[in-house]
Design an enzyme around this catalytic site. Structure first.
Site, mmCIF file in Angstrom:
data_model
loop_
_atom_site.group_PDB
_atom_site.id
_atom_site.type_symbol
_atom_site.label_atom_id
_atom_site.label_comp_id
_atom_site.label_asym_id
_atom_site.label_seq_id
_atom_site.Cartn_x
_atom_site.Cartn_y
_atom_site.Cartn_z
ATOM 1 N N ASP A 182 0.798 -1.233 0.000
ATOM 2 C CA ASP A 182 0.000 0.000 0.000
ATOM 3 C C ASP A 182 0.834 1.290 0.000
ATOM 4 O O ASP A 182 1.517 1.601 0.984
ATOM 5 C CB ASP A 182 -0.921 0.044 1.224
ATOM 6 C CG ASP A 182 -1.720 -1.225 1.432
ATOM 7 O OD1 ASP A 182 -1.155 -2.324 1.254
ATOM 8 O OD2 ASP A 182 -2.907 -1.129 1.792
ATOM 9 N N GLU A 229 -3.956 1.954 -2.874
ATOM 10 C CA GLU A 229 -5.259 2.375 -2.342
ATOM 11 C C GLU A 229 -5.181 3.553 -1.370
ATOM 12 O O GLU A 229 -6.193 4.168 -1.080
ATOM 13 C CB GLU A 229 -5.958 1.185 -1.661
ATOM 14 C CG GLU A 229 -5.279 0.752 -0.371
ATOM 15 C CD GLU A 229 -6.253 0.288 0.698
ATOM 16 O OE1 GLU A 229 -7.439 0.155 0.408
ATOM 17 O OE2 GLU A 229 -5.798 0.084 1.830
ATOM 18 N N HIS A 240 -10.340 1.181 -0.131
ATOM 19 C CA HIS A 240 -10.402 2.614 -0.459
ATOM 20 C C HIS A 240 -10.506 2.885 -1.965
ATOM 21 O O HIS A 240 -10.310 4.016 -2.405
ATOM 22 C CB HIS A 240 -9.169 3.334 0.094
ATOM 23 C CG HIS A 240 -9.108 3.341 1.601
ATOM 24 N ND1 HIS A 240 -10.073 3.937 2.378
ATOM 25 C CD2 HIS A 240 -8.210 2.809 2.459
ATOM 26 C CE1 HIS A 240 -9.756 3.780 3.658
ATOM 27 N NE2 HIS A 240 -8.636 3.092 3.737
ATOM 28 N N HIS A 267 -6.187 -8.464 -0.024
ATOM 29 C CA HIS A 267 -6.322 -7.254 0.790
ATOM 30 C C HIS A 267 -7.221 -7.588 1.974
ATOM 31 O O HIS A 267 -8.441 -7.618 1.864
ATOM 32 C CB HIS A 267 -6.926 -6.154 -0.077
ATOM 33 C CG HIS A 267 -6.731 -4.791 0.487
ATOM 34 N ND1 HIS A 267 -5.542 -4.105 0.374
ATOM 35 C CD2 HIS A 267 -7.566 -3.988 1.176
ATOM 36 C CE1 HIS A 267 -5.670 -2.931 0.963
ATOM 37 N NE2 HIS A 267 -6.877 -2.831 1.465
ATOM 38 N N HIS A 298 -3.106 -4.239 3.055
ATOM 39 C CA HIS A 298 -4.125 -3.615 3.915
ATOM 40 C C HIS A 298 -3.662 -3.360 5.345
ATOM 41 O O HIS A 298 -4.015 -2.355 5.934
ATOM 42 C CB HIS A 298 -5.434 -4.417 3.937
ATOM 43 C CG HIS A 298 -6.500 -3.840 4.831
ATOM 44 N ND1 HIS A 298 -7.141 -2.646 4.527
ATOM 45 C CD2 HIS A 298 -7.037 -4.268 6.008
ATOM 46 C CE1 HIS A 298 -8.035 -2.383 5.492
ATOM 47 N NE2 HIS A 298 -7.983 -3.345 6.401
HETATM 48 FE FE LIG Z 1 -7.153 -1.256 2.893
HETATM 49 FE FE LIG Z 2 -4.032 0.234 2.893
#
Ligand SMILES: [Fe+2]
Ligand SMILES: [Fe+2]
Length: 266
Positions: free
Chosen positions: A8, A39, A68, A157, A182
């Site tokens: 991420d 994200e 997201h 995720h 995530h």
């Molecule tokens: Fe997430």
């Molecule tokens: Fe994230």
């Protein structure tokens, strides 16, 4: 071929680190194909159209997202039209975006053909917004991807480590890499599973590590202790790009090596 997966991308610090340093990393580590989860790029939540283009220009070949994904709906037309970004495959059928993609990589195999790479994103269901069954969704996707596409990357995720481990084992031998995103904290369990699938529970984030999962420590503490809602600013310090590099036999799609990846920005 060698794949770099980046966890991420968080906020401006993560985005700037990728766009400024990815070129050098790709050269130094002889990377053929880059997948990045983006994200959290837009101030910690979502991805802007400009950022998507910036990541592609910087050398990212495929972008995955997560919970997201729809925070910046200006991304809609890109999600509809651009094959270099996928939505979670177990999101509602009618939600915008493609559930999987196959992209042509420049790497050539023994027969001097370019190599196709499938990229898929799945969402976990524990402590998350309810979504369709990821196991059923990936079965459907694997039934749709041409059998000739051997190199297959799956971003899971999910909040729960067990969800990610289950999907790793479930997909063992059927995809090249299962890697978690995530939770933003890299795990030290990278390995090649028994049937040749590379696995890591969490890639870690690409963003500021002097933080609570990327956010300013004081702001998070303040709202947690007082219950008064405040905006969680993205933190700024100790920026690192994290994920894994994975070597894959392009004839079989089996992984031959996985290394945890961490690149500290000076
Ligand atoms: Fe997430
Ligand atoms: Fe994230």
């Amino acid at each position: 071929m060698r794949i770099l997966f980046l966890g991420d991308i968080v906020g401006r610090p993560g985005y700037d680190a990728v766009t400024h340093h990815l070129g050098d990393i790709v050269k130094d580590q002889k990377i053929d194909f880059v997948v990045a989860n983006a994200e959290n790029a837009a101030d910690g939540s979502g991805l802007t159209a400009r950022q998507f283009k910036g990541l592609i220009e910087a050398g990212v070949h495929a972008v995955t997202m997560g919970d997201h994904i729809y925070k910046k709906m200006e991304l809609r037309s890109i999600l509809e039209q651009d094959p270099r970004i996928v939505k979670p495959a177990n999101y509602p059928f009618d939600s915008v975006g493609r559930p999987w993609t196959v992209l042509r990589s420049n790497v050539t195999n023994a027969a001097k053909q370019t190599v196709d790479v499938a990229v898929i994103s799945l969402m976990g269901r524990t402590y998350m917004r309810p979504v369709d069954c990821p196991f059923a969704a990936i079965e459907t996707v694997l039934g749709q991807i041409p059998a000739s596409v051997k190199v297959r990357i799956v971003d899971v995720h999910a909040e729960a480590t067990s969800d990610k481990q289950m999907l790793g084992r479930f997909l063992n031998g059927r995809v090249s890499l299962v890697i978690g995103t995530h939770t933003h904290v890299p795990t030290a369990d990278e390995r090649i599973l028994s049937e040749g699938t590379a696995y890591q529970t969490d890639a870690g984030m690409s963003g500021p590590y002097d933080s609570v999962i990327g956010r300013d420590v004081q702001r998070v503490l303040q709202t947690t202790i007082t219950f008064e809602p405040v905006h969680f600013h993205v933190a700024t310090d100790d920026v690192r790009l994290c994920g894994a590099t994975v070597d894959i036999d392009v004839e079989t799609g089996k992984a031959t090596a996985i290394k945890r990846f961490e690149y500290k920005i000076k």
